[in-house]
Design a protein around this motif. Structure first.
Motif, PDB file in Angstrom:
ATOM      1  N   THR A  28       0.845  -1.201   0.000  1.00 37.17           N
ATOM      2  CA  THR A  28       0.000   0.000   0.000  1.00 37.17           C
ATOM      3  C   THR A  28       0.873   1.240   0.000  1.00 37.17           C
ATOM      4  OG1 THR A  28      -1.750  -1.140   1.207  1.00 37.17           O
ATOM      5  CG2 THR A  28      -1.759   1.266   1.304  1.00 37.17           C
ATOM      6  N   THR A  60      -1.885  -1.004  -3.773  1.00 38.39           N
ATOM      7  CA  THR A  60      -3.083  -0.281  -3.351  1.00 38.39           C
ATOM      8  C   THR A  60      -2.694   1.165  -3.085  1.00 38.39           C
ATOM      9  OG1 THR A  60      -4.023  -2.267  -2.357  1.00 38.39           O
ATOM     10  CG2 THR A  60      -4.931  -0.151  -1.635  1.00 38.39           C
ATOM     11  N   TRP A  61      -3.405   2.074  -3.724  1.00 44.64           N
ATOM     12  CA  TRP A  61      -3.144   3.506  -3.582  1.00 44.64           C
ATOM     13  C   TRP A  61      -4.169   4.110  -2.631  1.00 44.64           C
ATOM     14  CZ3 TRP A  61       0.954   5.683  -6.273  1.00 44.64           C
ATOM     15  CH2 TRP A  61       1.523   4.885  -7.264  1.00 44.64           C
ATOM     16  N   ASN A  62      -3.722   4.940  -1.691  1.00 40.07           N
ATOM     17  CA  ASN A  62      -4.631   5.672  -0.825  1.00 40.07           C
ATOM     18  C   ASN A  62      -5.568   6.513  -1.681  1.00 40.07           C
ATOM     19  OD1 ASN A  62      -5.280   8.333   0.776  1.00 40.07           O
ATOM     20  ND2 ASN A  62      -4.741   6.801   2.326  1.00 40.07           N
ATOM     21  N   SER A  63      -6.779   6.749  -1.192  1.00 39.24           N
ATOM     22  CA  SER A  63      -7.778   7.490  -1.978  1.00 39.24           C
ATOM     23  C   SER A  63      -7.403   8.947  -2.227  1.00 39.24           C
ATOM     24  CB  SER A  63      -9.148   7.419  -1.294  1.00 39.24           C
ATOM     25  OG  SER A  63      -9.090   8.039  -0.021  1.00 39.24           O
ATOM     26  N   TYR A  65      -4.812   9.803  -3.742  1.00 38.33           N
ATOM     27  CA  TYR A  65      -4.238   9.779  -5.086  1.00 38.33           C
ATOM     28  C   TYR A  65      -5.373   9.605  -6.087  1.00 38.33           C
ATOM     29  CZ  TYR A  65       0.174   8.724  -2.695  1.00 38.33           C
ATOM     30  OH  TYR A  65       1.277   8.748  -1.882  1.00 38.33           O
ATOM     31  N   LYS A  66      -5.459  10.495  -7.032  1.00 35.05           N
ATOM     32  CA  LYS A  66      -6.459  10.403  -8.098  1.00 35.05           C
ATOM     33  C   LYS A  66      -5.724  10.001  -9.366  1.00 35.05           C
ATOM     34  CE  LYS A  66      -9.478  11.721  -5.158  1.00 35.05           C
ATOM     35  NZ  LYS A  66     -10.182  10.668  -4.440  1.00 35.05           N
ATOM     36  N   ASN A  89      -6.017  16.793  -2.949  1.00 38.72           N
ATOM     37  CA  ASN A  89      -5.663  15.486  -3.498  1.00 38.72           C
ATOM     38  C   ASN A  89      -4.387  15.576  -4.324  1.00 38.72           C
ATOM     39  OD1 ASN A  89      -8.095  13.716  -2.872  1.00 38.72           O
ATOM     40  ND2 ASN A  89      -9.071  15.470  -3.863  1.00 38.72           N
TER      41      ASN A  89
END
Length: 102
Positions: A28, A60-63, A65-66, A89
Motif C-alpha cells: 500500500t 493499493t493507492w490511498n484514496s 491519489y487520483k 488530493n
C-alpha cells in the motif's frame, strides 16, 4: 522509501521517491505526510522498481491519489507516476507509458 507492506512518502523530502519492490507481496502507498501549505502546489513523482524476479503483488493507492488504473512494472523494470497537489488530493499529471529497464 524503504520497501514494506505499507509505505508513506514524505512530500516535505522532495519531489521524487523511489520504491524498490524486491518480492511479490501486495503493498500500500499511503497518503504522503507534509503536503504543501494552503495555496501552494507541488509535484510528487513515485518510481516503482521491480527487482522481485517475478510479478509484483497488488499495489493499493490511498484514496488521496487520483489516478487511472495502475499497471505494475514487470521484473527488472520500473514505472513512474507524477501527481500535482491541488490542495486536497494528489492528481495524476503523467506516467511512464511502458516499462523502463532498471
Amino acid at each position: 522509501i524503504v520497501y514494506s507492506a505499507s509505505m508513506t512518502p514524505n512530500a516535505g523530502n522532495g519531489d521524487v521517491h523511489i520504491i524498490t519492490a524486491n518480492n511479490n507481496t501486495a503493498f500500500t502507498i499511503n497518503a504522503p505526510t507534509n503536503p504543501p501549505p494552503a495555496g501552494r502546489t507541488q509535484r510528487l513523482t513515485l518510481t516503482i522498481r521491480n527487482t522481485s524476479g517475478g510479478a509484483l503483488g497488488t499495489v493499493t493507492w490511498n484514496s488521496i491519489y487520483k489516478l487511472a488504473a495502475w499497471t505494475s512494472p514487470a521484473t527488472g523494470n520500473s514505472r513512474s507516476i507524477s501527481f500535482d497537489w491541488d490542495g486536497a488530493n494528489w492528481v495524476e499529471k503523467s506516467r511512464s507509458t511502458a516499462d523502463v529497464p532498471n
